[in-house]
Scaffold this active site. Structure first.
Site, PDB file in Angstrom:
ATOM      1  N   GLN A  25       0.993  -1.182  -0.072  1.00 18.02           N
ATOM      2  CA  GLN A  25       0.004  -0.046   0.028  1.00 18.02           C
ATOM      3  C   GLN A  25       0.870   1.247  -0.062  1.00 18.02           C
ATOM      4  O   GLN A  25       1.583   1.460   0.995  1.00 18.02           O
ATOM      5  CB  GLN A  25      -1.210  -0.040   1.301  1.00 18.02           C
ATOM      6  CG  GLN A  25      -1.941   1.256   1.451  1.00 18.02           C
ATOM      7  CD  GLN A  25      -2.049   1.504   3.171  1.00 18.02           C
ATOM      8  OE1 GLN A  25      -1.334   1.827   3.603  1.00 18.02           O
ATOM      9  NE2 GLN A  25      -3.043   1.096   3.518  1.00 18.02           N
ATOM     10  N   GLY A  26       0.724   2.027  -1.108  1.00 15.05           N
ATOM     11  CA  GLY A  26       1.652   3.326  -1.231  1.00 15.05           C
ATOM     12  C   GLY A  26       0.896   4.371  -1.029  1.00 15.05           C
ATOM     13  O   GLY A  26       0.658   5.217  -1.930  1.00 15.05           O
TER      14      GLY A  26
ATOM     15  N   SER B  64       1.994   6.741   2.195  1.00 16.25           N
ATOM     16  CA  SER B  64       3.038   7.681   3.040  1.00 16.25           C
ATOM     17  C   SER B  64       4.013   8.042   1.967  1.00 16.25           C
ATOM     18  O   SER B  64       4.476   7.382   1.189  1.00 16.25           O
ATOM     19  CB  SER B  64       3.366   7.063   4.111  1.00 16.25           C
ATOM     20  OG  SER B  64       2.452   6.663   5.008  1.00 16.25           O
TER      21      SER B  64
ATOM     22  N   SER C  12       4.824  -1.207   3.502  1.00 18.08           N
ATOM     23  CA  SER C  12       4.708  -2.521   3.949  1.00 18.08           C
ATOM     24  C   SER C  12       4.993  -3.507   2.954  1.00 18.08           C
ATOM     25  O   SER C  12       4.128  -3.388   2.105  1.00 18.08           O
ATOM     26  CB  SER C  12       3.884  -2.846   5.149  1.00 18.08           C
ATOM     27  OG  SER C  12       3.918  -1.986   6.139  1.00 18.08           O
TER      28      SER C  12
ATOM     29  N   GLU D  31      -8.284  -1.106   7.615  1.00 17.25           N
ATOM     30  CA  GLU D  31      -7.099  -1.225   8.325  1.00 17.25           C
ATOM     31  C   GLU D  31      -7.025  -0.897   9.940  1.00 17.25           C
ATOM     32  O   GLU D  31      -6.421  -1.557  10.815  1.00 17.25           O
ATOM     33  CB  GLU D  31      -5.904  -0.303   7.955  1.00 17.25           C
ATOM     34  CG  GLU D  31      -4.581  -0.369   8.373  1.00 17.25           C
ATOM     35  CD  GLU D  31      -3.597   0.244   7.398  1.00 17.25           C
ATOM     36  OE1 GLU D  31      -4.017   0.999   6.470  1.00 17.25           O
ATOM     37  OE2 GLU D  31      -2.303   0.308   7.868  1.00 17.25           O
TER      38      GLU D  31
ATOM     39  N   SER E 102      -1.574   7.948  13.181  1.00 13.49           N
ATOM     40  CA  SER E 102      -0.987   7.857  14.347  1.00 13.49           C
ATOM     41  C   SER E 102      -2.054   8.114  15.287  1.00 13.49           C
ATOM     42  O   SER E 102      -2.983   8.187  15.009  1.00 13.49           O
ATOM     43  CB  SER E 102       0.032   8.889  14.573  1.00 13.49           C
ATOM     44  OG  SER E 102      -0.602  10.376  14.481  1.00 13.49           O
TER      45      SER E 102
HETATM   46  C1  FAD Z   1       5.005  -0.681  10.901  1.00 12.98           C
HETATM   47  C2  FAD Z   1       4.529   0.269   9.985  1.00 12.98           C
HETATM   48  C3  FAD Z   1       4.057   0.180   8.665  1.00 12.98           C
HETATM   49  C4  FAD Z   1       3.535   1.161   7.861  1.00 12.98           C
HETATM   50  N1  FAD Z   1       3.059   0.635   6.605  1.00 12.98           N
HETATM   51  C5  FAD Z   1       2.730   1.366   5.656  1.00 12.98           C
HETATM   52  C6  FAD Z   1       2.154   0.950   4.521  1.00 12.98           C
HETATM   53  O1  FAD Z   1       2.301  -0.082   4.211  1.00 12.98           O
HETATM   54  N2  FAD Z   1       1.849   1.993   3.632  1.00 12.98           N
HETATM   55  C7  FAD Z   1       1.904   3.186   4.004  1.00 12.98           C
HETATM   56  O2  FAD Z   1       1.550   4.106   2.999  1.00 12.98           O
HETATM   57  N3  FAD Z   1       2.429   3.740   5.169  1.00 12.98           N
HETATM   58  C8  FAD Z   1       2.698   2.957   6.224  1.00 12.98           C
HETATM   59  N4  FAD Z   1       3.195   3.348   7.158  1.00 12.98           N
HETATM   60  C9  FAD Z   1       3.504   4.732   7.459  1.00 12.98           C
HETATM   61  C10 FAD Z   1       2.308   5.321   8.386  1.00 12.98           C
HETATM   62  O3  FAD Z   1       1.000   5.466   7.827  1.00 12.98           O
HETATM   63  C11 FAD Z   1       2.851   6.750   8.951  1.00 12.98           C
HETATM   64  O4  FAD Z   1       3.932   6.727   9.533  1.00 12.98           O
HETATM   65  C12 FAD Z   1       1.796   7.508   9.709  1.00 12.98           C
HETATM   66  O5  FAD Z   1       0.465   7.724   8.904  1.00 12.98           O
HETATM   67  C13 FAD Z   1       2.302   8.821  10.192  1.00 12.98           C
HETATM   68  O6  FAD Z   1       2.873   9.666   9.301  1.00 12.98           O
HETATM   69  P1  FAD Z   1       4.376  10.027   9.480  1.00 12.98           P
HETATM   70  O7  FAD Z   1       5.315   9.022   9.581  1.00 12.98           O
HETATM   71  O8  FAD Z   1       4.735  11.071   8.260  1.00 12.98           O
HETATM   72  O9  FAD Z   1       4.660  10.993  10.882  1.00 12.98           O
HETATM   73  P2  FAD Z   1       4.124  12.499  10.787  1.00 12.98           P
HETATM   74  O10 FAD Z   1       2.726  12.816  10.140  1.00 12.98           O
HETATM   75  O11 FAD Z   1       5.266  13.418  10.647  1.00 12.98           O
HETATM   76  O12 FAD Z   1       3.849  12.653  12.530  1.00 12.98           O
HETATM   77  C14 FAD Z   1       4.841  12.795  13.408  1.00 12.98           C
HETATM   78  C15 FAD Z   1       4.194  13.053  14.952  1.00 12.98           C
HETATM   79  O13 FAD Z   1       3.562  14.194  14.666  1.00 12.98           O
HETATM   80  C16 FAD Z   1       2.179  13.870  15.161  1.00 12.98           C
HETATM   81  N5  FAD Z   1       1.210  14.913  14.365  1.00 12.98           N
HETATM   82  C17 FAD Z   1       1.275  15.261  13.074  1.00 12.98           C
HETATM   83  N6  FAD Z   1       0.316  15.965  12.563  1.00 12.98           N
HETATM   84  C18 FAD Z   1      -0.377  16.079  13.952  1.00 12.98           C
HETATM   85  C19 FAD Z   1      -1.705  16.927  13.980  1.00 12.98           C
HETATM   86  N7  FAD Z   1      -2.214  17.754  13.047  1.00 12.98           N
HETATM   87  N8  FAD Z   1      -2.154  16.914  15.374  1.00 12.98           N
HETATM   88  C20 FAD Z   1      -1.491  16.355  16.481  1.00 12.98           C
HETATM   89  N9  FAD Z   1      -0.413  15.619  16.197  1.00 12.98           N
HETATM   90  C21 FAD Z   1       0.097  15.456  15.049  1.00 12.98           C
HETATM   91  C22 FAD Z   1       1.805  12.487  14.764  1.00 12.98           C
HETATM   92  O14 FAD Z   1       0.838  11.932  15.552  1.00 12.98           O
HETATM   93  C23 FAD Z   1       3.226  11.938  15.044  1.00 12.98           C
HETATM   94  O15 FAD Z   1       3.254  11.597  16.432  1.00 12.98           O
HETATM   95  C24 FAD Z   1       3.705   2.545   8.252  1.00 12.98           C
HETATM   96  C25 FAD Z   1       4.161   2.842   9.632  1.00 12.98           C
HETATM   97  C26 FAD Z   1       4.347   1.833  10.208  1.00 12.98           C
HETATM   98  C27 FAD Z   1       5.253   2.406  11.714  1.00 12.98           C
END
Ligand code: FAD
Length: 381
Positions: free
Chosen positions: A132-133, A135, A167, A250, A365
């Site tokens: 799933q692409g 992020s 993933s 999900e 998150s």
């Molecule tokens: C094990 C694992 C598997 C994954 N698999 C996939 C996958 O298959 N496909 C895919 O597309 N993605 C995948 N992801 C990515 C995941 O969806 C993202 O990591 C997640 O949505 C958070 O985005 P980010 O990492 O860019 O963090 P950010 O968006 O940068 O957030 C960083 C921190 O800031 C907080 N934050 C950000 N904005 C706000 C707000 N407006 N209010 C309050 N807090 C905020 C967040 O809660 C977090 O704690 C995976 C992640 C993990 C850990």
């Protein structure tokens, strides 16, 4: 098993579960291989692919999917019963096949129908795997900010961009890619979901090794990759609806499948592992029961054509609690887990413990789930 559906098994999920249980009790070699502790990720993928192949050949994994797409009929309740039975027989997880319950329900519902009819049997039988692409390096919580572009060129779209934390991409054949077909300002209204062949020239998959030693995650770049317009999921510029459909699975129904394995883990640990306090086990069991209750409701709603909607976020938060409390309980009984020699069982325990710390991130998150609850369920300002 015949290639024709058995009407009794379609109509009666209990009878279906008993039949799957009977098959598992015969200890087919693919099942016997899958219940061993397998810390090496690539081996786990291979072994689980074989198990999927055996379940498909026996017909079990085809129940729960429409006959028009190569299934044998029935509903998500059949799928829930099959994985619960596999867990009860010692299978530790869906391994690389979680997208059977994250992506596939959306593909089955929104198409493209001809493509999905070909792809579903290949996925169910373990021959092909999906990723799933969504992020990107600058678009996670704020998914509508994503920048991967899809530009129309004849009867195809050319996709260029960079996805991260994808993933199972390393092990995948297909990726559901959310890309921008509108202007940057169009935000979530200008996104479209495409099925992209990860084997196509111009696609580069770079595995990312996690703290727990697995290479489940990857960075995927797309350099002017042509994708036929017939591989759009849902509507052009309708990618946000597709993404929300996927995320409701999900965050909601997927938790049912996960909790089957968590329950099995906890019970297995209590039976065979070092002593764990009654209090810790009781807390973890209550947390699992909460996940089973809410995700079970999600399964029943889905089977009747409805969805959990934003309430799926509550299920995801409960799942996070349960993942942590189980692993805390296991760690309490294995204070030397960090130092213990790495036999296969200990290595898996360590992987599971570390994974339980990042459950609060995938699928959105924890903070973003709380925001959804505040805005959409509690209607707070
Ligand atoms: C094990 C694992 C598997 C994954 N698999 C996939 C996958 O298959 N496909 C895919 O597309 N993605 C995948 N992801 C990515 C995941 O969806 C993202 O990591 C997640 O949505 C958070 O985005 P980010 O990492 O860019 O963090 P950010 O968006 O940068 O957030 C960083 C921190 O800031 C907080 N934050 C950000 N904005 C706000 C707000 N407006 N209010 C309050 N807090 C905020 C967040 O809660 C977090 O704690 C995976 C992640 C993990 C850990």
């Amino acid at each position: 098993m015949s290639k024709m559906p058995d009407p009794t098994l379609v109509a009666d999920v209990g009878a279906y579960a008993a039949a799957v249980d009977g098959w598992c009790a015969t200890r087919p070699p693919a099942l016997a291989a899958a219940v061993r502790p397998i810390p090496d990720y690539a081996t786990r993928v291979e072994v689980m692919s074989d198990l999927l192949g055996a379940l498909f050949d026996a017909g079990w994994s085809r129940y729960g999917w429409p006959e028009t797409l190569g299934g044998l009929g029935g509903s998500i309740l059949h799928r829930g019963a099959m994985w619960q039975t596999l867990a009860a027989h010692g299978v530790a997880s869906m391994a690389v096949f979680e997208h059977l319950e994250v992506l596939l329900p959306t593909l089955a519902a929104l198409g493209p129908t001809d493509f999905v009819a070909d792809a579903l049997p290949a996925f169910l039988s373990g021959r092909e795997r999906w990723a799933q692409g969504f992020s990107e390096p600058d678009a996670g919580s704020d998914l509508a900010a994503l920048r991967t572009r899809a530009v129309l060129d004849g009867d195809a779209y050319r996709i260029t961009g960079r996805k991260i934390w994808t993933s199972w991409a390393k092990y995948g054949t297909w990726c559901l890619v959310l890309a921008r077909t509108g202007t940057t300002e169009s935000r979530h209204r200008g996104l479209t979901a495409f099925v992209v062949d990860l084997r196509h020239p111009g696609v580069e998959v770079r595995a990312i090794e996690q703290a727990n030693g697995t290479d489940e995650l990857a960075e995927v770049t797309f350099d002017d990759v042509p994708v036929p317009a017939t591989r759009i999921v849902g509507d052009l510029d309708g990618g946000w609806k597709v993404a929300m459909h996927i995320l409701s699975h999900e965050r909601g129904t997927y938790a049912w499948f996960r909790q089957c394995f968590m329950y099995r883990d906890l019970i297995g640990h209590v039976a065979d592992g070092p002593a764990v306090s009654d209090r810790a086990v009781g807390d973890a069991l209550c947390d699992i029961a909460a996940v089973a209750a809410t995700s079970g409701e999600g399964l029943r709603l889905h089977a009747s054509g409805a969805t959990l909607g934003p309430r799926a976020t509550i299920t995801k938060l409960l799942l996070c609690e349960a993942e942590r409390s189980i692993q805390d309980a296991v760690l309490a009984g294995n204070a030397d887990l960090a130092l213990a020699p790495l036999d296969d069982t200990t290595a898996l325990l360590r992987q599971e413990y570390l994974f339980s710390r990042i459950v609060t991130v995938y699928g959105g998150s924890q903070q973003m789930q709380l925001e959804t609850i505040a805005k959409q369920l509690l209607e707070l300002p």
